[in-house]
Motif scaffolding. Structure first.
Motif, PDB file in Angstrom:
ATOM      1  N   ASN A 512       4.487 -44.826 -29.729  1.00  0.00           N
ATOM      2  CA  ASN A 512       4.218 -45.852 -30.728  1.00  0.00           C
ATOM      3  C   ASN A 512       4.128 -45.215 -32.115  1.00  0.00           C
ATOM      4  OD1 ASN A 512       4.036 -47.798 -28.693  1.00  0.00           O
ATOM      5  ND2 ASN A 512       1.844 -47.370 -28.386  1.00  0.00           N
ATOM      6  N   PRO A 513       4.634 -45.874 -33.155  1.00  0.00           N
ATOM      7  CA  PRO A 513       4.549 -45.303 -34.504  1.00  0.00           C
ATOM      8  C   PRO A 513       3.114 -45.318 -35.008  1.00  0.00           C
ATOM      9  CG  PRO A 513       5.438 -47.527 -34.588  1.00  0.00           C
ATOM     10  CD  PRO A 513       5.330 -47.182 -33.143  1.00  0.00           C
ATOM     11  N   VAL A 519      -3.826 -41.257 -43.093  1.00  0.00           N
ATOM     12  CA  VAL A 519      -3.104 -40.136 -42.491  1.00  0.00           C
ATOM     13  C   VAL A 519      -1.898 -40.634 -41.700  1.00  0.00           C
ATOM     14  CG1 VAL A 519      -3.345 -38.141 -40.962  1.00  0.00           C
ATOM     15  CG2 VAL A 519      -5.252 -38.826 -42.408  1.00  0.00           C
ATOM     16  N   GLY A 520      -1.977 -41.844 -41.149  1.00  0.00           N
ATOM     17  CA  GLY A 520      -0.850 -42.371 -40.397  1.00  0.00           C
ATOM     18  C   GLY A 520       0.407 -42.514 -41.240  1.00  0.00           C
ATOM     19  N   LYS A 521       0.229 -42.876 -42.508  1.00  0.00           N
ATOM     20  CA  LYS A 521       1.385 -42.984 -43.401  1.00  0.00           C
ATOM     21  C   LYS A 521       2.021 -41.619 -43.624  1.00  0.00           C
ATOM     22  CE  LYS A 521       2.697 -44.960 -47.870  1.00  0.00           C
ATOM     23  NZ  LYS A 521       2.203 -45.641 -49.093  1.00  0.00           N
ATOM     24  N   GLY A 525       5.903 -40.269 -42.506  1.00  0.00           N
ATOM     25  CA  GLY A 525       6.839 -39.524 -43.336  1.00  0.00           C
ATOM     26  C   GLY A 525       7.265 -38.208 -42.703  1.00  0.00           C
ATOM     27  N   PHE A 526       6.332 -37.555 -42.009  1.00  0.00           N
ATOM     28  CA  PHE A 526       6.664 -36.296 -41.340  1.00  0.00           C
ATOM     29  C   PHE A 526       7.663 -36.528 -40.200  1.00  0.00           C
ATOM     30  CE2 PHE A 526       5.531 -33.105 -38.012  1.00  0.00           C
ATOM     31  CZ  PHE A 526       6.029 -31.992 -38.667  1.00  0.00           C
ATOM     32  N   ILE A 527       7.495 -37.617 -39.458  1.00  0.00           N
ATOM     33  CA  ILE A 527       8.439 -37.930 -38.377  1.00  0.00           C
ATOM     34  C   ILE A 527       9.826 -38.227 -38.952  1.00  0.00           C
ATOM     35  CG2 ILE A 527       8.937 -39.589 -36.546  1.00  0.00           C
ATOM     36  CD1 ILE A 527       5.899 -39.873 -36.171  1.00  0.00           C
ATOM     37  N   TYR A 536      14.290 -34.084 -34.161  1.00  0.00           N
ATOM     38  CA  TYR A 536      13.528 -34.975 -33.291  1.00  0.00           C
ATOM     39  C   TYR A 536      14.127 -36.371 -33.368  1.00  0.00           C
ATOM     40  CZ  TYR A 536       9.652 -37.965 -31.761  1.00  0.00           C
ATOM     41  OH  TYR A 536       8.882 -38.909 -31.151  1.00  0.00           O
ATOM     42  N   THR A 537      14.179 -37.044 -32.239  1.00  0.00           N
ATOM     43  CA  THR A 537      14.648 -38.431 -32.165  1.00  0.00           C
ATOM     44  C   THR A 537      13.551 -39.247 -31.495  1.00  0.00           C
ATOM     45  OG1 THR A 537      16.935 -37.700 -31.949  1.00  0.00           O
ATOM     46  CG2 THR A 537      16.419 -39.968 -31.303  1.00  0.00           C
TER      47      THR A 537
END
Length: 546
Positions: A512-513, A519-521, A525-527, A536-537
């Motif tokens: 799940n995103p 910090v989730g935002k 961005g890191f993903i 990474y996919t």
């Protein structure tokens, strides 16, 4: 510097857009002149009274006179004529020299100035700022844009226009940092992948919600746009500035300088008089030897002449003892001891130490019975959670490993115990696989940064992975175990770095995103950055599958 490659620019008349700045500088000059007048008066009073003059009395006057200095037009024109007569290329500008410099600057030119406003002009690529010792600090606009994370030079011009400068002030509560965030969030390029011009960016800035709320008076920054973008300034009409006020200040400043010079001359005379008086009171003089007399025998040295002194030496005088000393009289021995060293030997003979009484054996303290551990059956959820935090479960469960504990607790239900053990092993294995996957992704990401794929936004992601080391974090070489807190032992998240890693691990486990805040935002961005690097996919969401 070479007179054939250097062009010197001099300011001309004042412009209308800078009236507020000139008035502010004029008020600061008046304040400096008033302070210089007070310090000179104090200096003269101390000189006339013969008081001690310290270093601060000189520095106070010199500092205020420096702040009150103003380069008048006559002196400026005289320097221009002098430079022209010696072969220098000089440009006398109509108004401010900044606009003329921005107009004449071409690709490859370097501007030497201490004014940072020159970097706002679009045509100036490099500025050298003079520093102490004859050196320069180089500011390249390309490097500044890369450090600030801006895409085009037009964004830097907009940032300089809307911030406080010589021609206008920024909006209330919208300082340089807030304006930088607004300008950075704007799209610097249009749909045709061409850089937007300054008017289009200014229109977008004024339409931003944060600006609309604060811009109650409808400021449009027209003066700064005319100067920094259109390179246009309007000189002040003749007689509009306060010429008599400037003349009065100049006359007052000259009077203060004359008083200061007079007070310093009086102070110098007083110091010379003090030095002469100290030299006159010396009682001794150095007496030089006379030159050697000519003699036939040059190998012999004449005896030195006896030296004399003005001091007269008196004979030794015997004084009568004081009255207190007359009370004591020397008396002979009434009975001589057998040996004069008898008493001394007795004193030197060491005495045998006295026997100390034997100490009684101390009673052993009776240990109080410790509080028995809480049985597992009566523990609540919080107590069980705290008990499982320990590395070794024997501290709470009093028996072997978790597998042994489960089998001991469910002796009669072996099937349920096996199912619980398999469930725990599956959970541990899944956690281990998720951790290893996160370690591999972070390692590949760090290797990509070292290979030269780093961008400005990657610094935020690196700070999330590992916080920066500060001076206050250093423990001075002491044992780091002393600085551990209970939070470190318990493993609870106590920093943004831990929250970043936990959010990333939750995403790898569940797919799940992260949440789009805090910090989730940053993790989102890191993903996305990992996807750009083809490292990474992410899995497809349930909504996309449906």
């Amino acid at each position: 510097m070479d007179s054939t490659t250097v062009i010197l620019y001099f300011d001309g008349a004042q412009c209308e857009g800078k009236l507020a700045t000139h008035e502010k500088r004029q008020n600061a000059r008046k304040t400096a002149i008033n302070a210089a007048d007070d310090h000179v008066t104090t200096f003269m009073d101390r000189v006339s009274e013969g008081a001690h003059i310290r270093k601060r009395h000189f520095t106070n006057v010199d500092k205020q006179l420096t702040n009150a200095f103003r380069w008048d037009v006559e002196a400026r024109n005289g320097l221009v004529r002098f430079l022209e007569n010696h072969g220098w290329r000089v440009v006398q500008c109509d108004t401010e020299a900044d606009v003329k410099i921005a107009t004449d600057t071409m690709e490859g030119d370097i501007v030497i100035s201490g004014d940072s406003d020159l970097l706002i002009y679009h045509s100036i690529p490099v500025v050298w700022r003079p520093v102490c010792g004859g050196g320069f600090l180089e500011y390249r606009k390309k490097d500044m844009l890369s450090a600030l994370g801006l895409e085009t030079a037009e964004q830097l011009t907009v940032l300089g226009v809307v911030s406080t400068n010589d021609y206008n002030r920024s909006l209330y509560v919208l300082g340089c940092e807030t304006n930088y965030e607004i300008v950075k969030d704007m799209k610097a390029k249009g749909s045709d992948d061409q850089a937007k011009d300054v008017p289009a960016l200014m229109k977008e800035y004024l339409a931003d919600e944060r600006v609309v709320i604060k811009n109650k008076s409808g400021i449009t920054f027209d003066t700064s746009i005319n100067v920094f973008v259109h390179l246009h300034q309007t000189p002040i009409a003749h007689g509009q500035h306060d010429k008599p006020d400037t003349t009065a200040l100049e006359a007052r400043l000259e009077g203060i300088k004359e008083r200061y010079q007079y007070a310093r001359s009086k102070f110098t005379e007083r110091k010379q008089a003090q030095l002469a008086s100290r030299q006159a009171t010396k009682r001794y003089r150095t007496i030089d030897r006379p030159p050697p007399k000519d003699s036939k025998d040059s190998t012999t040295t004449p005896p030195p002449r006896p030296r004399y002194s003005f001091k007269t030496r008196t004979k030794t005088v015997t004084h009568e003892p004081p009255q207190a000393m007359k009370r004591y009289k020397w008396k002979p021995w009434t009975e001589l001891p057998e040996s004069p060293l008898e008493k001394v030997e007795n004193k030197l003979t060491p005495k045998k130490p006295a026997k100390k009484p034997a100490k009684k054996p101390a009673k052993k303290p009776v240990k109080k019975p410790s509080k028995p551990p809480t049985p597992i059956e009566s523990m609540d959820k919080r107590q069980l959670w705290n008990g499982l935090k320990w590395e070794h479960p024997k501290a709470t469960l009093r028996i072997g490993t978790i597998q042994a504990n489960i089998r001991a607790a469910l002796k009669t239900r072996a099937d349920v115990a096996d199912e619980m053990i398999d469930c725990l092993r599956e959970a541990v294995g899944e956690a281990n696989r998720t951790k290893r996957r996160a370690q591999r992704l972070i390692a590949l990401y760090v290797e990509s940064m070292a290979a030269g794929y780093m961008q400005p936004k990657d610094r935020d992601y690196l700070d999330g992975l590992c916080p920066r080391v500060e001076l206050k974090d250093a423990d001075g070489g002491q044992d780091s175990s002393e600085n551990h807190t209970d939070d470190d032992i318990d493993g609870e998240p106590d920093s943004s770095s831990s929250q970043f890693l936990y959010a990333f691990l939750r995403h790898l486990y569940s797919g799940n995103p992260p949440t789009n805040r805090g910090v989730g935002k940053l993790v989102t961005g890191f993903i996305g950055r990992l996807q750009e690097l083809n490292l990474y996919t992410p899995p497809r969401l349930t909504s996309a599958i449906r």
